[in-house]
Scaffold this motif. Structure first.
Motif, short mmCIF file in Angstrom:
data_model
loop_
_atom_site.label_atom_id
_atom_site.label_comp_id
_atom_site.label_asym_id
_atom_site.label_seq_id
_atom_site.Cartn_x
_atom_site.Cartn_y
_atom_site.Cartn_z
N ALA A 1 -15.18 32.13 18.41
CA ALA A 1 -15.22 30.68 18.24
C ALA A 1 -14.37 30.29 17.04
O ALA A 1 -14.13 31.10 16.14
N CYS A 2 -13.94 29.04 17.00
CA CYS A 2 -13.23 28.53 15.83
C CYS A 2 -14.20 28.44 14.65
O CYS A 2 -15.41 28.58 14.82
N ASP A 3 -13.67 28.19 13.47
CA ASP A 3 -14.50 28.11 12.27
C ASP A 3 -15.57 27.03 12.37
O ASP A 3 -16.71 27.22 11.94
N VAL A 4 -15.21 25.88 12.94
CA VAL A 4 -16.15 24.77 13.05
C VAL A 4 -17.36 25.18 13.89
O VAL A 4 -18.51 24.98 13.49
N HIS A 5 -17.11 25.77 15.06
CA HIS A 5 -18.22 26.16 15.93
C HIS A 5 -18.95 27.39 15.41
O HIS A 5 -20.15 27.53 15.60
N ARG A 6 -18.24 28.27 14.72
CA ARG A 6 -18.90 29.44 14.13
C ARG A 6 -19.91 29.00 13.08
O ARG A 6 -21.01 29.53 12.99
N LYS A 7 -19.56 27.98 12.30
CA LYS A 7 -20.48 27.46 11.28
C LYS A 7 -21.68 26.76 11.90
O LYS A 7 -22.75 26.70 11.30
N LYS A 8 -21.50 26.22 13.11
CA LYS A 8 -22.61 25.57 13.82
C LYS A 8 -23.53 26.59 14.48
O LYS A 8 -24.59 26.23 14.97
N GLY A 9 -23.12 27.86 14.50
CA GLY A 9 -23.87 28.91 15.21
C GLY A 9 -25.36 28.94 14.92
O GLY A 9 -26.16 28.94 15.86
N PRO A 10 -25.78 28.97 13.65
CA PRO A 10 -27.22 29.01 13.37
C PRO A 10 -27.96 27.80 13.91
O PRO A 10 -29.06 27.92 14.45
N THR A 11 -27.35 26.63 13.80
CA THR A 11 -27.97 25.40 14.31
C THR A 11 -28.06 25.45 15.83
O THR A 11 -29.09 25.10 16.42
#
Length: 93
Positions: free
Chosen positions: A38-48
Motif C-alpha cells: 500500500a502507499c504511505d497514506v493507506h499504510r498509516k491507516k492500517g491500524p484504524t
C-alpha cells in the motif's frame, strides 16, 4: 451462521494481525497485478482499518477508506470495505 468477530488488541500487532493489517491497507489503496504494498497514506491507516474491520461496520470502514466527509462513501470504497471485512473474518478464525 453468524460469524464471531475477534477483537483487535490495542497493543502492538502480533505477526498475524500485522499481516492482516498490511493486506487491508493494500486493498484500501487499490490492488492490481504486481502491486505488493500500500502507499504511505493507506499504510498509516492500517491500524484504524483493522480496528474498524474487527467491528464489521461496513459504512464506517468505507468512510475511513474513502476519506469522505459526506454521508455516503463511494461505491468502490463500500466494495473494498465489504471485501476487507470478509478477509478480516477469515483471518480471525
Amino acid at each position: 451462521m453468524s460469524p464471531t468477530l475477534t477483537a483487535v488488541p490495542d497493543t502492538a500487532p502480533t505477526d498475524e494481525f500485522a499481516d492482516l493489517e498490511r493486506r487491508l491497507a493494500l486493498i484500501a489503496c487499490g490492488t492490481r497485478e504486481g502491486k505488493t504494498q500500500a502507499c504511505d497514506v493507506h499504510r498509516k491507516k492500517g491500524p484504524t482499518l483493522l480496528r474498524i474491520a474487527s467491528t464489521g461496520a461496513v459504512d464506517a470502514l468505507a468512510m475511513a477508506i474513502c476519506g469522505s466527509e459526506h454521508r455516503r462513501s463511494c461505491t468502490d470504497c463500500v466494495t473494498k470495505a465489504t471485501e476487507m471485512i470478509g478477509i478480516y473474518n477469515e483471518g480471525a478464525r
